[in-house]
Write a protein that holds these residues in place. Sequence first.
Motif, PDB file in Angstrom:
ATOM      1  N   VAL A 132      -1.132 -12.068   2.146  1.00  7.83           N
ATOM      2  CA  VAL A 132      -0.992 -12.181   0.698  1.00  7.83           C
ATOM      3  C   VAL A 132      -1.790 -13.370   0.163  1.00  7.83           C
ATOM      4  O   VAL A 132      -2.576 -13.231  -0.779  1.00  7.83           O
ATOM      5  N   HIS A 298      -3.494  -5.865   4.973  1.00 10.88           N
ATOM      6  CA  HIS A 298      -2.912  -4.945   3.981  1.00 10.88           C
ATOM      7  C   HIS A 298      -2.508  -3.675   4.730  1.00 10.88           C
ATOM      8  O   HIS A 298      -3.227  -3.232   5.621  1.00 10.88           O
ATOM      9  N   LEU A 323       6.704  -7.534   3.963  1.00 15.44           N
ATOM     10  CA  LEU A 323       6.807  -8.847   3.340  1.00 15.44           C
ATOM     11  C   LEU A 323       7.790  -9.758   4.057  1.00 15.44           C
ATOM     12  O   LEU A 323       7.983 -10.905   3.650  1.00 15.44           O
ATOM     13  N   MET A 335       0.303  -7.588   3.103  1.00 17.24           N
ATOM     14  CA  MET A 335       0.414  -7.153   1.712  1.00 17.24           C
ATOM     15  C   MET A 335       0.612  -5.636   1.651  1.00 17.24           C
ATOM     16  O   MET A 335      -0.224  -4.878   2.165  1.00 17.24           O
ATOM     17  N   ASP A 358       3.637  -9.277  -5.141  1.00 16.58           N
ATOM     18  CA  ASP A 358       2.747  -9.409  -3.980  1.00 16.58           C
ATOM     19  C   ASP A 358       2.451  -8.034  -3.393  1.00 16.58           C
ATOM     20  O   ASP A 358       2.985  -7.635  -2.356  1.00 16.58           O
TER      21      ASP A 358
END
Length: 412
Positions: A132, A298, A323, A335, A358
Amino acid sequence: MERFEAEYMLETAWPPEKAAAVIAGEQSSGTFRPVPGETEALKARSAARVEVLEELGPCAGPSLPGAAGGAYRRARLVLSWPVANTGISLPNVMATVAGNLFELNCVAGLRLVDLRFPEGFVAGCPRPAFGVTGTRALSGVEGRPLIGTIIKPSIGLTAEETAAMVDTLCAAGIDFIKDDELQADGAVCPFDDRVRAVMAVIRAHAERTGKAVMYAFNLTGEVDEMRARHDLVLREGGSCVMVSANSVGLTGMLALRRHARLPIHLHRNGWGYLSRHPALGFDYAAWSKLWRLAGADHMHVNGLANKFCEGDDSVMVSARSLLSPLSGGHAGVTMPVFSSGQTALQAHGTWAALGTADLIFAAGGGIMAHPDGPAAGVRSLQDAWAAAMAGVSLAQAAKESPALAAAVRGFG
């Protein structure tokens, strides 16, 4: 001795303690018959251990074919193994926690629910290099989601046509663009040509506006190809690359992460064949930990009211799992990427359910098929998310935003 754990949901017609012992043996030092070398000392050193076996009651019948018959019941099973069995090796952890156990005839259903690793194991893995914080730093987006899209049509555009679409999206103020997972290095749109054409557009916009849009180029391929493609993106000033997890495997991902100097956007295409049957395969929290440890910055989690079969609650459980820190001493936060049939209509629900900005909110058709064009599609998402985070209803926000109002009419 450090150990790692796997938690399963088990269905069996055997006495659960017997089935658990068979699974533990199959996935460590045992086999279907005792062998001379399986001494007590060896088992103490290397055998899997049943940490938890909690019976949950009967079930109607076998979820999977080929299981031994009888009265079926369900149980929560936690096994552990010495880290010494595998070393810090994600491919070999995968073989241990998700290998031949699915095929045993004492198993009428088996799903891997979670994985837990000791601090030393986590510290020895690459983990997200950007996550993030790094993604926000490279994109220049703080305090809100990254608004993104996927190039559509998914495949068939030339490099020049792709760059023209990127030009429109950059002018509209988008934060993030990605290739579709089907677009890698085909003859119509070769990877090198696409990177050069797209990055020329992104650099030109950055010179005028100061904002360099993050573009995730799909470099999925063999390891040497991926390294070379990454290096081209880096030389051209790019800030993200994308890879298809199930296509390259953990070994390919690890090789890429150790080479890469850019965030890795991991696509989960093929996830359905690993997860869709509720009594077989993986929960996302377990599967994604392997890829987070391998270095995914990600990861896709689907989206609310998506075009696939996944329910909203499952989507949110997946997003929250990314997260959550991988261990107490290491952040390892990846993320979440919301995609799949997303439009401005899902912003309020996503914000309310997740409670954090986020994330990457990637709308393909929600931007490209907006009634007033892609630029209005970007604006509709920006306005929807601003309203959601400010506590303004979608209906009220649509009165003040023509782009959002058109999205409500067009997608509602």
